[in-house]
Scaffold this active site. Structure first.
Site, PDB file in Angstrom:
ATOM      1  N   ARG A 133      -9.454   0.870   9.625  1.00 41.44           N
ATOM      2  CA  ARG A 133      -8.992  -0.491   9.893  1.00 41.44           C
ATOM      3  C   ARG A 133     -10.009  -1.276  10.715  1.00 41.44           C
ATOM      4  O   ARG A 133      -9.757  -2.438  11.034  1.00 41.44           O
ATOM      5  CB  ARG A 133      -7.701  -0.406  10.707  1.00 41.44           C
ATOM      6  CG  ARG A 133      -6.450  -0.778   9.963  1.00 41.44           C
ATOM      7  CD  ARG A 133      -5.321  -0.636  10.942  1.00 41.44           C
ATOM      8  NE  ARG A 133      -4.147  -1.317  10.548  1.00 41.44           N
ATOM      9  CZ  ARG A 133      -3.159  -0.775   9.848  1.00 41.44           C
ATOM     10  NH1 ARG A 133      -3.244   0.446   9.408  1.00 41.44           N
ATOM     11  NH2 ARG A 133      -2.075  -1.484   9.589  1.00 41.44           N
ATOM     12  N   ARG A 178      11.672  -1.988  10.951  1.00 39.99           N
ATOM     13  CA  ARG A 178      10.605  -1.586  11.885  1.00 39.99           C
ATOM     14  C   ARG A 178      10.455  -2.624  12.990  1.00 39.99           C
ATOM     15  O   ARG A 178      10.576  -3.818  12.739  1.00 39.99           O
ATOM     16  CB  ARG A 178       9.265  -1.451  11.122  1.00 39.99           C
ATOM     17  CG  ARG A 178       9.075  -0.106  10.485  1.00 39.99           C
ATOM     18  CD  ARG A 178       7.924  -0.033   9.526  1.00 39.99           C
ATOM     19  NE  ARG A 178       6.659  -0.596   9.957  1.00 39.99           N
ATOM     20  CZ  ARG A 178       5.522  -0.497   9.253  1.00 39.99           C
ATOM     21  NH1 ARG A 178       5.507   0.169   8.118  1.00 39.99           N
ATOM     22  NH2 ARG A 178       4.403  -1.038   9.684  1.00 39.99           N
ATOM     23  N   ARG A 208       0.101  -9.095  13.591  1.00 40.37           N
ATOM     24  CA  ARG A 208      -0.540  -8.138  12.665  1.00 40.37           C
ATOM     25  C   ARG A 208      -1.447  -8.868  11.675  1.00 40.37           C
ATOM     26  O   ARG A 208      -2.509  -8.363  11.316  1.00 40.37           O
ATOM     27  CB  ARG A 208       0.529  -7.339  11.913  1.00 40.37           C
ATOM     28  CG  ARG A 208       1.193  -6.299  12.792  1.00 40.37           C
ATOM     29  CD  ARG A 208       2.497  -5.848  12.222  1.00 40.37           C
ATOM     30  NE  ARG A 208       2.356  -5.052  11.030  1.00 40.37           N
ATOM     31  CZ  ARG A 208       3.337  -4.851  10.152  1.00 40.37           C
ATOM     32  NH1 ARG A 208       4.516  -5.406  10.340  1.00 40.37           N
ATOM     33  NH2 ARG A 208       3.136  -4.089   9.108  1.00 40.37           N
ATOM     34  N   LYS A 255       0.840  -1.211   0.000  1.00 37.50           N
ATOM     35  CA  LYS A 255       0.000   0.000   0.000  1.00 37.50           C
ATOM     36  C   LYS A 255       0.877   1.264   0.000  1.00 37.50           C
ATOM     37  O   LYS A 255       0.651   2.185  -0.772  1.00 37.50           O
ATOM     38  CB  LYS A 255      -0.947   0.011   1.222  1.00 37.50           C
ATOM     39  CG  LYS A 255      -1.832  -1.226   1.310  1.00 37.50           C
ATOM     40  CD  LYS A 255      -2.743  -1.191   2.512  1.00 37.50           C
ATOM     41  CE  LYS A 255      -2.040  -1.216   3.861  1.00 37.50           C
ATOM     42  NZ  LYS A 255      -1.316  -2.458   4.173  1.00 37.50           N
ATOM     43  N   ARG A 299      11.700  -6.038   4.614  1.00 40.54           N
ATOM     44  CA  ARG A 299      11.547  -4.584   4.447  1.00 40.54           C
ATOM     45  C   ARG A 299      12.578  -3.833   5.305  1.00 40.54           C
ATOM     46  O   ARG A 299      12.848  -4.183   6.446  1.00 40.54           O
ATOM     47  CB  ARG A 299      10.145  -4.142   4.865  1.00 40.54           C
ATOM     48  CG  ARG A 299      10.017  -2.606   4.851  1.00 40.54           C
ATOM     49  CD  ARG A 299       8.609  -2.121   4.930  1.00 40.54           C
ATOM     50  NE  ARG A 299       7.882  -2.664   6.058  1.00 40.54           N
ATOM     51  CZ  ARG A 299       6.580  -2.525   6.216  1.00 40.54           C
ATOM     52  NH1 ARG A 299       5.872  -1.871   5.310  1.00 40.54           N
ATOM     53  NH2 ARG A 299       5.981  -3.021   7.273  1.00 40.54           N
TER      54      ARG A 299
HETATM   55  P1  AP5 Z   1       4.902  -1.665   1.832  1.00 41.26           P
HETATM   56  O1  AP5 Z   1       4.567  -0.801   0.667  1.00 41.26           O
HETATM   57  O2  AP5 Z   1       5.692  -1.069   2.939  1.00 41.26           O
HETATM   58  O3  AP5 Z   1       3.578  -2.389   2.386  1.00 41.26           O
HETATM   59  P2  AP5 Z   1       2.318  -1.806   3.185  1.00 41.26           P
HETATM   60  O4  AP5 Z   1       1.115  -2.476   2.612  1.00 41.26           O
HETATM   61  O5  AP5 Z   1       2.349  -0.307   3.162  1.00 41.26           O
HETATM   62  O6  AP5 Z   1       2.637  -2.415   4.589  1.00 41.26           O
HETATM   63  P3  AP5 Z   1       2.619  -1.796   6.060  1.00 41.26           P
HETATM   64  O7  AP5 Z   1       3.311  -2.837   6.894  1.00 41.26           O
HETATM   65  O8  AP5 Z   1       3.194  -0.426   6.117  1.00 41.26           O
HETATM   66  O9  AP5 Z   1       1.142  -1.763   6.336  1.00 41.26           O
HETATM   67  P4  AP5 Z   1       0.488  -1.892   7.673  1.00 41.26           P
HETATM   68  O10 AP5 Z   1      -0.903  -1.637   7.261  1.00 41.26           O
HETATM   69  O11 AP5 Z   1       0.714  -3.120   8.442  1.00 41.26           O
HETATM   70  O12 AP5 Z   1       1.267  -0.836   8.580  1.00 41.26           O
HETATM   71  P5  AP5 Z   1       0.927   0.667   8.964  1.00 41.26           P
HETATM   72  O13 AP5 Z   1       2.164   1.440   8.853  1.00 41.26           O
HETATM   73  O14 AP5 Z   1      -0.308   1.134   8.253  1.00 41.26           O
HETATM   74  O15 AP5 Z   1       5.663  -2.957   1.256  1.00 41.26           O
HETATM   75  C1  AP5 Z   1       6.164  -3.971   2.116  1.00 41.26           C
HETATM   76  C2  AP5 Z   1       7.519  -4.488   1.560  1.00 41.26           C
HETATM   77  O16 AP5 Z   1       7.298  -5.141   0.318  1.00 41.26           O
HETATM   78  C3  AP5 Z   1       8.546  -3.391   1.291  1.00 41.26           C
HETATM   79  O17 AP5 Z   1       9.815  -3.853   1.630  1.00 41.26           O
HETATM   80  C4  AP5 Z   1       8.448  -3.134  -0.236  1.00 41.26           C
HETATM   81  O18 AP5 Z   1       9.688  -2.707  -0.781  1.00 41.26           O
HETATM   82  C5  AP5 Z   1       8.042  -4.515  -0.730  1.00 41.26           C
HETATM   83  N1  AP5 Z   1       7.115  -4.435  -1.867  1.00 41.26           N
HETATM   84  C6  AP5 Z   1       6.034  -3.612  -1.989  1.00 41.26           C
HETATM   85  N2  AP5 Z   1       5.402  -3.849  -3.150  1.00 41.26           N
HETATM   86  C7  AP5 Z   1       6.088  -4.845  -3.760  1.00 41.26           C
HETATM   87  C8  AP5 Z   1       5.909  -5.564  -4.992  1.00 41.26           C
HETATM   88  N3  AP5 Z   1       4.887  -5.273  -5.806  1.00 41.26           N
HETATM   89  N4  AP5 Z   1       6.783  -6.555  -5.283  1.00 41.26           N
HETATM   90  C9  AP5 Z   1       7.809  -6.847  -4.449  1.00 41.26           C
HETATM   91  N5  AP5 Z   1       8.039  -6.213  -3.282  1.00 41.26           N
HETATM   92  C10 AP5 Z   1       7.185  -5.233  -2.950  1.00 41.26           C
HETATM   93  O19 AP5 Z   1       0.498   0.500  10.505  1.00 41.26           O
HETATM   94  C11 AP5 Z   1       1.454   0.187  11.502  1.00 41.26           C
HETATM   95  C12 AP5 Z   1       0.756   0.135  12.854  1.00 41.26           C
HETATM   96  O20 AP5 Z   1       0.170   1.416  13.183  1.00 41.26           O
HETATM   97  C13 AP5 Z   1      -0.415  -0.852  12.987  1.00 41.26           C
HETATM   98  O21 AP5 Z   1       0.026  -2.166  13.258  1.00 41.26           O
HETATM   99  C14 AP5 Z   1      -1.188  -0.227  14.176  1.00 41.26           C
HETATM  100  O22 AP5 Z   1      -0.548  -0.492  15.405  1.00 41.26           O
HETATM  101  C15 AP5 Z   1      -1.053   1.270  13.915  1.00 41.26           C
HETATM  102  N6  AP5 Z   1      -2.155   1.761  13.065  1.00 41.26           N
HETATM  103  C16 AP5 Z   1      -2.044   2.284  11.811  1.00 41.26           C
HETATM  104  N7  AP5 Z   1      -3.243   2.635  11.335  1.00 41.26           N
HETATM  105  C17 AP5 Z   1      -4.149   2.333  12.297  1.00 41.26           C
HETATM  106  C18 AP5 Z   1      -5.564   2.430  12.389  1.00 41.26           C
HETATM  107  N8  AP5 Z   1      -6.283   2.915  11.357  1.00 41.26           N
HETATM  108  N9  AP5 Z   1      -6.165   2.027  13.523  1.00 41.26           N
HETATM  109  C19 AP5 Z   1      -5.447   1.544  14.561  1.00 41.26           C
HETATM  110  N10 AP5 Z   1      -4.102   1.391  14.550  1.00 41.26           N
HETATM  111  C20 AP5 Z   1      -3.458   1.788  13.427  1.00 41.26           C
END
Ligand code: AP5
Length: 209
Positions: A88, A155, A166, A13, A122
């Site tokens: 979420r 991270r 997660r 994402k 990552r």
């Molecule tokens: P990446 O693009 O980083 O993936 P992502 O989907 O953005 O993953 P996140 O882990 O950031 O999402 P998340 O939803 O768990 O975490 P968030 O920060 O929102 O890609 C991942 C890897 O794959 C990278 O290394 C990239 O290079 C590689 N890659 C990407 N695309 C690729 C492809 N096509 N082919 C090959 N490789 C590829 O949330 C973190 C924490 O914050 C949560 O756990 C929670 O505690 C809190 N939080 C956030 N939002 C909320 C909410 N709304 N409510 C409550 N708590 C929340």
């Protein structure tokens, strides 16, 4: 254009949002990035959520909704946005309905095995947030950010135990949003297993319709 990027952790994402924000000229609003910014700057909010993020649990709805409401008051969010990581929970989705009307919810579909590979490999730059992968998208020099020359970090929630938590949290609390938005006719399904270039092409095509 008002967009939500939905999908499991590691589905890409953030990677695709970085391209989409340039292409559509709208801000990328990532709740995860906002929390990490507060943790890095040791704010009151950062202190409150640090342990929650490290474990992979969700921050309470009330805290998260307030943060998004505040972010929406910025000028840049008036012309559109890409919400990444919000909503979420169904509660958050109901709150968002009262704040903004959506044009589409992009649902990134990826299987569990690939998710684990992507998250465990990552790496990121702490100051700019730029995302790498040790195999799929490595920096020019191992462990070093291409632009700032700083050491890349892993991270806390990309350690194995937190990744598994997660995934469980996603299944229980976030996956029901797919049916919630499908019923409203907003879901656009994207095969997130392809390369970032191909995934972004799929997104552009689907949103052009
Ligand atoms: P990446 O693009 O980083 O993936 P992502 O989907 O953005 O993953 P996140 O882990 O950031 O999402 P998340 O939803 O768990 O975490 P968030 O920060 O929102 O890609 C991942 C890897 O794959 C990278 O290394 C990239 O290079 C590689 N890659 C990407 N695309 C690729 C492809 N096509 N082919 C090959 N490789 C590829 O949330 C973190 C924490 O914050 C949560 O756990 C929670 O505690 C809190 N939080 C956030 N939002 C909320 C909410 N709304 N409510 C409550 N708590 C929340």
């Amino acid at each position: 254009m008002n967009l939500v990027f939905l999908g499991p952790p590691g589905a890409g994402k953030g990677t695709i949002a970085a391209r989409a924000k340039e292409f559509y000229g709208i801000p990328h609003i990532s709740t995860g990035d906002l929390f990490r910014y507060n943790i890095k700057n040791d704010t009151e909010l950062g202190k409150e959520v640090k342990a929650i993020l490290a474990s992979g649990d969700l921050v309470p709805d009330s805290v998260t909704i307030k943060m998004v409401e505040d972010r929406f008051t910025n000028d840049d969010a008036q012309k559109g946005f890409i919400l990444d990581g919000f909503p979420r929970t169904i509660f958050q989705a109901d709150a968002l309905k009262d704040m903004k009307e959506l044009d589409a919810v992009v649902n990134f579909v990826l299987d569990r095995e690939e998710i684990i590979k992507r998250l465990s490999g990552r790496r990121m730059c702490k100051s700019t947030g730029k995302i790498y992968h040790i195999i799929y998208n490595p920096p020019k020099v191992e462990g070093i950010d291409d632009e700032t020359g700083e050491a890349l970090i892993q991270r806390d929630d990309d350690k194995e135990e937190a990744i598994l938590n997660r995934l469980d949290v996603y299944k229980a609390q976030t996956e029901p949003l797919i049916a919630y938005y499908r019923e409203k006719g907003l879901i656009v399904d994207i095969d997130a297993s392809a390369s970032p270039e191909e995934v972004f092409e799929q997104v552009k095509k689907a949103l052009a319709k």
